[in-house]
Structure formats: structure tokens, C-alpha cells
Scaffold this active site. Sequence first.
Site, PDB file in Angstrom:
ATOM      1  N   LYS A 203       0.799  -1.534   0.303  1.00 20.86           N
ATOM      2  CA  LYS A 203       0.110   0.351   0.193  1.00 20.86           C
ATOM      3  C   LYS A 203       1.233   0.959   0.061  1.00 20.86           C
ATOM      4  CE  LYS A 203      -3.992   2.633   2.701  1.00 20.86           C
ATOM      5  NZ  LYS A 203      -4.333   2.062   3.602  1.00 20.86           N
ATOM      6  N   ARG A 213     -10.567  10.738   0.193  1.00 20.48           N
ATOM      7  CA  ARG A 213     -10.497  10.978   1.729  1.00 20.48           C
ATOM      8  C   ARG A 213     -11.936  12.030   2.397  1.00 20.48           C
ATOM      9  NH1 ARG A 213      -4.869  12.433   2.833  1.00 20.48           N
ATOM     10  NH2 ARG A 213      -3.684  11.336   2.269  1.00 20.48           N
ATOM     11  N   ARG A 224       0.545  10.101   5.388  1.00 17.43           N
ATOM     12  CA  ARG A 224       0.901   8.394   5.656  1.00 17.43           C
ATOM     13  C   ARG A 224       1.744   8.097   6.025  1.00 17.43           C
ATOM     14  NH1 ARG A 224      -5.691   8.242   4.687  1.00 17.43           N
ATOM     15  NH2 ARG A 224      -6.369   8.970   6.651  1.00 17.43           N
ATOM     16  N   GLU A 240       7.957  -6.732   2.582  1.00 17.15           N
ATOM     17  CA  GLU A 240       6.247  -6.795   3.137  1.00 17.15           C
ATOM     18  C   GLU A 240       5.363  -8.141   3.023  1.00 17.15           C
ATOM     19  OE1 GLU A 240       5.386  -4.631   5.213  1.00 17.15           O
ATOM     20  OE2 GLU A 240       5.606  -2.466   4.757  1.00 17.15           O
ATOM     21  N   LYS A 255      -2.307  -1.701  -4.097  1.00 13.47           N
ATOM     22  CA  LYS A 255      -3.206  -0.550  -3.490  1.00 13.47           C
ATOM     23  C   LYS A 255      -1.908   0.514  -3.878  1.00 13.47           C
ATOM     24  CE  LYS A 255      -6.253   1.783  -1.076  1.00 13.47           C
ATOM     25  NZ  LYS A 255      -7.448   1.536   0.335  1.00 13.47           N
ATOM     26  N   SER A 281      -9.825   5.337  -5.275  1.00 14.24           N
ATOM     27  CA  SER A 281     -10.776   6.960  -6.170  1.00 14.24           C
ATOM     28  C   SER A 281     -10.453   7.052  -7.164  1.00 14.24           C
ATOM     29  CB  SER A 281     -11.623   7.754  -4.686  1.00 14.24           C
ATOM     30  OG  SER A 281      -9.738   8.006  -4.139  1.00 14.24           O
ATOM     31  N   TYR A 320     -14.619   0.855  -7.943  1.00 18.02           N
ATOM     32  CA  TYR A 320     -16.058   1.623  -8.170  1.00 18.02           C
ATOM     33  C   TYR A 320     -17.378   1.088  -9.197  1.00 18.02           C
ATOM     34  CZ  TYR A 320     -13.806   3.211  -3.896  1.00 18.02           C
ATOM     35  OH  TYR A 320     -12.132   3.409  -3.688  1.00 18.02           O
TER      36      TYR A 320
END
Length: 331
Positions: A203, A213, A224, A240, A255, A281, A320
Site C-alpha cells: 500500500k 478522503r 501517512r 512486506e 494498492k 478512488s 467502484y
Amino acid sequence: MTVYGSFPGARPRRLRTTPAMRRMVAETRLHPADLILPAFVREGVSEPVPISAMPGVVQHTRDTLRKAAVEAVEAGVSGIMLFGVPEDAKKDAVGTAGTDPDGILQVAIRDVRAEVGDDLVIMSDLCLDEYTDHGHCGVLDADGRVDNDATLERYAEMAQVQADAGVHVVGPSGMMDGQVGVVRDALDTIGKEDVSILAYTVKYASAFYGPFREAVGSSLTGDRKTYQQDAANLRESMRELALDLDEGADMVMVKPAGPYLDVLAKVADAVDVPVAAYQISGEYAMVEAAAEKGWIDREQAILESLTGIRRAGAKMILTYWATEVAQRLGR
């Protein structure tokens, strides 16, 4: 004499002559079962709330979420990933609403499970960012930094309340070190061995999260980057991956999807567990915005982007457009 294997004997265009020919020799196919629908449910609203940066996507009410789940099942979509959006007044420093059995996400899990049962794989976002007043994915220490190990304690609690609500799959997405192992232990401790973990293994700290957001009503200021990955790194992603698999991940995810197809392909080649990718998004918003301007063919762009993700190695795609595309593929 014609030498076959080079022009003019070799003519690859022969396999592109008609739609039927191209369909027959296609190497990659999209299927409704490949698709997972991310969905937002907002507490305290009586009508769906449109997300301005994501045309066609809404923050659902409990009732419209149930309808969306039924529609996804009817279209052949495999799963739904649920995100809860609590009332602002319920946000606090430790994300208490995220572990409240009556919090909006837990309520939504029960609603969808009651509506569709096992006909849809019900997944839940396991993260604190929607529920904290500072908008970070974890608990902050005295210096305002995200405290990894204190956050893991909260994730363990979240996993248990989500499992108790009836979720099939939890998706720990906060990128805390050790999160998969802690969640697995928490689930097994309460006898929820059958609840799967979809690890947000890769990610990246991405600019493409912007519209999300708004979708979750994030309170975040800043970024972040101390826990999400650097876009410049690939080997880090493979590390990871090894750690998540060692900790018991049942499925792994990359992602965002589109900007990181090279990473997705590396991950898919390296594992023997199902691989997911999240078309996020910003990827959605770019296509919708360009299509609204008349600059691209919307339907073709959607299918092309999803096919590229599938070709790179994703078995499952969170998008989506999941229900819309599944309906189109089923025609």
C-alpha cells in the site's frame, strides 16, 4: 519461397481480423466473479450522500447499502468491501467507534449478512482512520507519531468485533508492522478461525487517494508517509509480502493498482495465494472526469483499465465499477 516465421509469411494481424477472432484468442478475460465492490455506509443519514469527486459513488444509508449488496449478487460480483463513516461527534483519539459492537461498520456488516447471507463475500476495512479525530490509521503517541504497537492492540479489538458481526474477510489496511499476525491471533482466540485475512500487503503513499478522503469523511491533515510505502520502492514491497505470508495472510493486495502494475506482476509471480488489486478512488475519478469532458470513451477505458490489472496478475479487483461492469459482462 516464403519463409514462415517472418514477414510476409508471418502476419499476426490474421488473429485480429474480426471481433469473434479477437475474442477467441484473448489471453486475459474479465469475469464478474473477479470483481469486489467497495462501498461506504454513513451513520445518521436518511438519503445517500453523493461523493463529489467520485461521480456515481455515494455514502450509503443502511437501506441503500442492503440494496447495493443485492444488486451486486444479482450481477455476479463476488465480494463487497465495507467502509464505515461515523458521525463526526463519535470520532476520538483512539477510534472508539471502530470497536463499538454497535458502531456503523459492525451494524452494516450485520445488515448485509442478513440480506445476502453467504451469497456475497462480505469484507470489512480494518483500520482506524475513519474513526479517529486526527485521521491517522493508528493511535498517536505523546509526540504525535503513530504508535505501531499500541495501534496493533486496537486492530485486534476491531478484528474481533467485525468477526462477531458476521464478516467473512477482514482487510487490515493500516500498514502497521505485524498487523496480520496480531489480527490472526485475535480471530483465532475467539474461535473465528474461518474468517480470512486479505492483507493490504503493498500500500503506497499515493496522491491518487484524494477522493477517498471525502468518501470516508477523513479528518487527516498531513500525510501517512511514515507507514504507507514509498512509491520509489519495489524490494520493500516484496519484503512486506514475505512478512504477511509468514504471519498468516490468506490473500494479499496491491494498492493502488494502475500506477503499480509492475509491482502487482512481481507479487503475483511470487505467491501461491490469491492476489487482489484495488483500483482506487483517484483512478476512478480520472476516468470519470475525462469521460465527462468527452476526451475518452468511458466504457472502453473502464474495461481496458480493469483488463490491464487482471493481465498483470490480479485474481480479484476492487473497483467502484464492479456492479456496472459485472452487469455489462453478463449481457
